[in-house]
Design an enzyme around this catalytic site. Structure first.
Site, PDB file in Angstrom:
ATOM      1  N   TYR A   1      -4.868  -2.549  -6.161  1.00 32.08           N
ATOM      2  CA  TYR A   1      -4.152  -3.388  -5.176  1.00 32.08           C
ATOM      3  C   TYR A   1      -3.939  -4.777  -5.783  1.00 32.08           C
ATOM      4  CZ  TYR A   1      -2.996  -5.680  -0.736  1.00 32.08           C
ATOM      5  OH  TYR A   1      -2.364  -6.398   0.259  1.00 32.08           O
TER       6      TYR A   1
ATOM      7  N   SER B   1      -0.720 -11.684  -1.773  1.00 33.27           N
ATOM      8  CA  SER B   1      -1.966 -11.630  -1.005  1.00 33.27           C
ATOM      9  C   SER B   1      -2.968 -12.578  -1.654  1.00 33.27           C
ATOM     10  CB  SER B   1      -2.510 -10.195  -1.055  1.00 33.27           C
ATOM     11  OG  SER B   1      -3.820 -10.131  -0.547  1.00 33.27           O
TER      12      SER B   1
HETATM   13  P1  NDP Z   1       1.194  -2.580   7.884  1.00 32.51           P
HETATM   14  O1  NDP Z   1       0.539  -1.326   7.403  1.00 32.51           O
HETATM   15  O2  NDP Z   1       1.092  -2.930   9.313  1.00 32.51           O
HETATM   16  O3  NDP Z   1       2.739  -2.570   7.480  1.00 32.51           O
HETATM   17  C1  NDP Z   1       3.187  -2.032   6.277  1.00 32.51           C
HETATM   18  C2  NDP Z   1       4.669  -1.768   6.409  1.00 32.51           C
HETATM   19  O4  NDP Z   1       5.131  -1.216   5.161  1.00 32.51           O
HETATM   20  C3  NDP Z   1       5.018  -0.769   7.490  1.00 32.51           C
HETATM   21  O5  NDP Z   1       6.144  -1.217   8.187  1.00 32.51           O
HETATM   22  C4  NDP Z   1       5.337   0.496   6.726  1.00 32.51           C
HETATM   23  O6  NDP Z   1       6.339   1.240   7.423  1.00 32.51           O
HETATM   24  C5  NDP Z   1       5.915  -0.083   5.446  1.00 32.51           C
HETATM   25  N1  NDP Z   1       5.876   0.890   4.371  1.00 32.51           N
HETATM   26  C6  NDP Z   1       4.806   1.544   3.856  1.00 32.51           C
HETATM   27  N2  NDP Z   1       5.194   2.393   2.905  1.00 32.51           N
HETATM   28  C7  NDP Z   1       6.547   2.270   2.813  1.00 32.51           C
HETATM   29  C8  NDP Z   1       7.531   2.880   2.004  1.00 32.51           C
HETATM   30  N3  NDP Z   1       7.203   3.790   1.073  1.00 32.51           N
HETATM   31  N4  NDP Z   1       8.827   2.522   2.180  1.00 32.51           N
HETATM   32  C9  NDP Z   1       9.165   1.612   3.120  1.00 32.51           C
HETATM   33  N5  NDP Z   1       8.276   0.983   3.899  1.00 32.51           N
HETATM   34  C10 NDP Z   1       6.980   1.326   3.750  1.00 32.51           C
HETATM   35  O7  NDP Z   1       0.591  -3.732   6.951  1.00 32.51           O
HETATM   36  P2  NDP Z   1       0.870  -5.316   6.840  1.00 32.51           P
HETATM   37  O8  NDP Z   1       1.861  -5.770   7.816  1.00 32.51           O
HETATM   38  O9  NDP Z   1      -0.447  -5.950   6.796  1.00 32.51           O
HETATM   39  O10 NDP Z   1       1.456  -5.366   5.349  1.00 32.51           O
HETATM   40  C11 NDP Z   1       2.654  -6.010   4.993  1.00 32.51           C
HETATM   41  C12 NDP Z   1       2.471  -6.676   3.645  1.00 32.51           C
HETATM   42  O11 NDP Z   1       1.541  -7.721   3.744  1.00 32.51           O
HETATM   43  C13 NDP Z   1       1.983  -5.741   2.532  1.00 32.51           C
HETATM   44  O12 NDP Z   1       2.707  -5.996   1.343  1.00 32.51           O
HETATM   45  C14 NDP Z   1       0.530  -6.164   2.369  1.00 32.51           C
HETATM   46  O13 NDP Z   1       0.057  -5.908   1.072  1.00 32.51           O
HETATM   47  C15 NDP Z   1       0.633  -7.639   2.668  1.00 32.51           C
HETATM   48  N6  NDP Z   1      -0.629  -8.289   3.046  1.00 32.51           N
HETATM   49  C16 NDP Z   1      -1.323  -7.871   4.144  1.00 32.51           C
HETATM   50  C17 NDP Z   1      -2.541  -8.450   4.450  1.00 32.51           C
HETATM   51  C18 NDP Z   1      -3.385  -7.984   5.596  1.00 32.51           C
HETATM   52  O14 NDP Z   1      -4.561  -8.359   5.650  1.00 32.51           O
HETATM   53  N7  NDP Z   1      -2.857  -7.207   6.541  1.00 32.51           N
HETATM   54  C19 NDP Z   1      -3.079  -9.561   3.656  1.00 32.51           C
HETATM   55  C20 NDP Z   1      -2.243  -9.933   2.536  1.00 32.51           C
HETATM   56  C21 NDP Z   1      -1.074  -9.319   2.257  1.00 32.51           C
HETATM   57  P3  NDP Z   1       6.548   2.823   7.400  1.00 32.51           P
HETATM   58  O15 NDP Z   1       5.189   3.455   7.344  1.00 32.51           O
HETATM   59  O16 NDP Z   1       7.278   3.068   8.687  1.00 32.51           O
HETATM   60  O17 NDP Z   1       7.400   3.102   6.204  1.00 32.51           O
END
Ligand code: NDP
Length: 248
Positions: free
Chosen positions: A155, A142
């Protein structure tokens, strides 16, 4: 012939946001996608959507903060498909709060998923990649892996950690034909901020995100697709992408 024909791509956190868009994008490029997350019904809907578009995908329900489930995810993927060519370590949570007010349980969740889960899954896929002499690991860091904002301490700890781990991984695997990329997005319109438990931090980040034209998950998926479809001689080490109207 599509650019990722014959490739097996494991994408974590594929039930929403960046992971879901990346799964669809890599399937469009011809990869067989293994979509992993905890919400099985969301994964199933994604798999059906990919199939309807003519792509190949299946789902594995897994909590990638839990060691045994990480091992089971890799075993299931290898049993079904025989190899893993691309791993996108995307699953993550951002539980913002000032250090003083934070719930230690939130710190633990972030470290166990964003950092330990990513490291353990990497560790679990490497033997197969070493044996086949190829592979590509893409880690979601990020902008918070480069700079720290108040409320973002742990984070950022996890994302700085992802950057350090990714750099070491790249340096250790260069002679094995394995490519390693870190992706550093700024704000992206996903479900990420919905999970913040501290009300003041949630209000603040919601205001920041809604005051700009956020990236879309597909923008990040395009960056990942660029890295994994580059010719084998090219390693895209790092991609930093931010909304045009955002500076930090
Ligand atoms: P979302 O919340 O939309 O997606 C997060 C995903 O992670 C979901 O599919 C969720 O699925 C999964 N997840 C959460 N906990 C678990 C777990 N314990 N085991 C397996 N899967 C898990 O967020 P983003 O798409 O934004 O995030 C994706 C990545 O991008 C993250 O690493 C985030 O830090 C990074 N990021 C995001 C930014 C933003 O502004 N959105 C900016 C920079 C980086 P489920 O709950 O079904 O398990």
């Amino acid at each position: 012939m599509k650019r990722l024909d014959g490739k097996i791509a494991l994408v974590t956190g594929a039930s929403s946001g960046i992971g879901e868009a990346t799964a669809r994008r890599l399937a469009e490029e011809g990869a067989t996608v293994v979509a992993a997350a905890r919400r099985a019904e969301r994964l199933q809907a994604l798999v059906e959507r990919i199939h309807a578009a003519g792509g190949k995908a299946d789902a594995v329900q897994a909590d990638v903060a839990v060691g045994e489930q990480i091992d089971a995810l890799v075993r299931t993927t290898l049993d079904r498909h025989g190899r893993i060519d691309i791993l996108v370590n995307n699953a993550g949570v951002m539980l913002l709060a000032p250090i003083q007010d934070a719930r230690v349980e939130d710190w633990r969740r972030m470290v166990e998923l964003n950092l330990l889960g990513l490291m353990q899954l990497t560790h679990a896929v490497l033997p197969g990649m070493y044996a086949q002499g190829s592979g590509h690991i893409v880690n979601l860091s990020s902008l918070a892996g480069r700079s720290v904002m108040p409320g973002g301490s742990v984070y950022s700890v996890t994302k700085f950690g992802v950057n350090a781990f990714t750099e070491a991984l790249r340096k250790e695997t260069v002679k094995q034909g394995i490519r390693v990329t870190v992706i550093e997005p700024g704000p992206v319109a996903t479900e990420l901020i919905e999970h913040v438990t501290d009300p003041a931090s949630k209000a603040r980040i919601t205001e920041v995100f809604s005051s700009i034209e956020q990236l879309q998950p597909e923008d990040v998926a395009d960056a990942i697709a660029y890295a994994v479809t580059a010719p084998p001689r090219v390693n895209i080490n790092e991609i930093l992408l931010t909304p045009t109207d955002y500076a930090r």
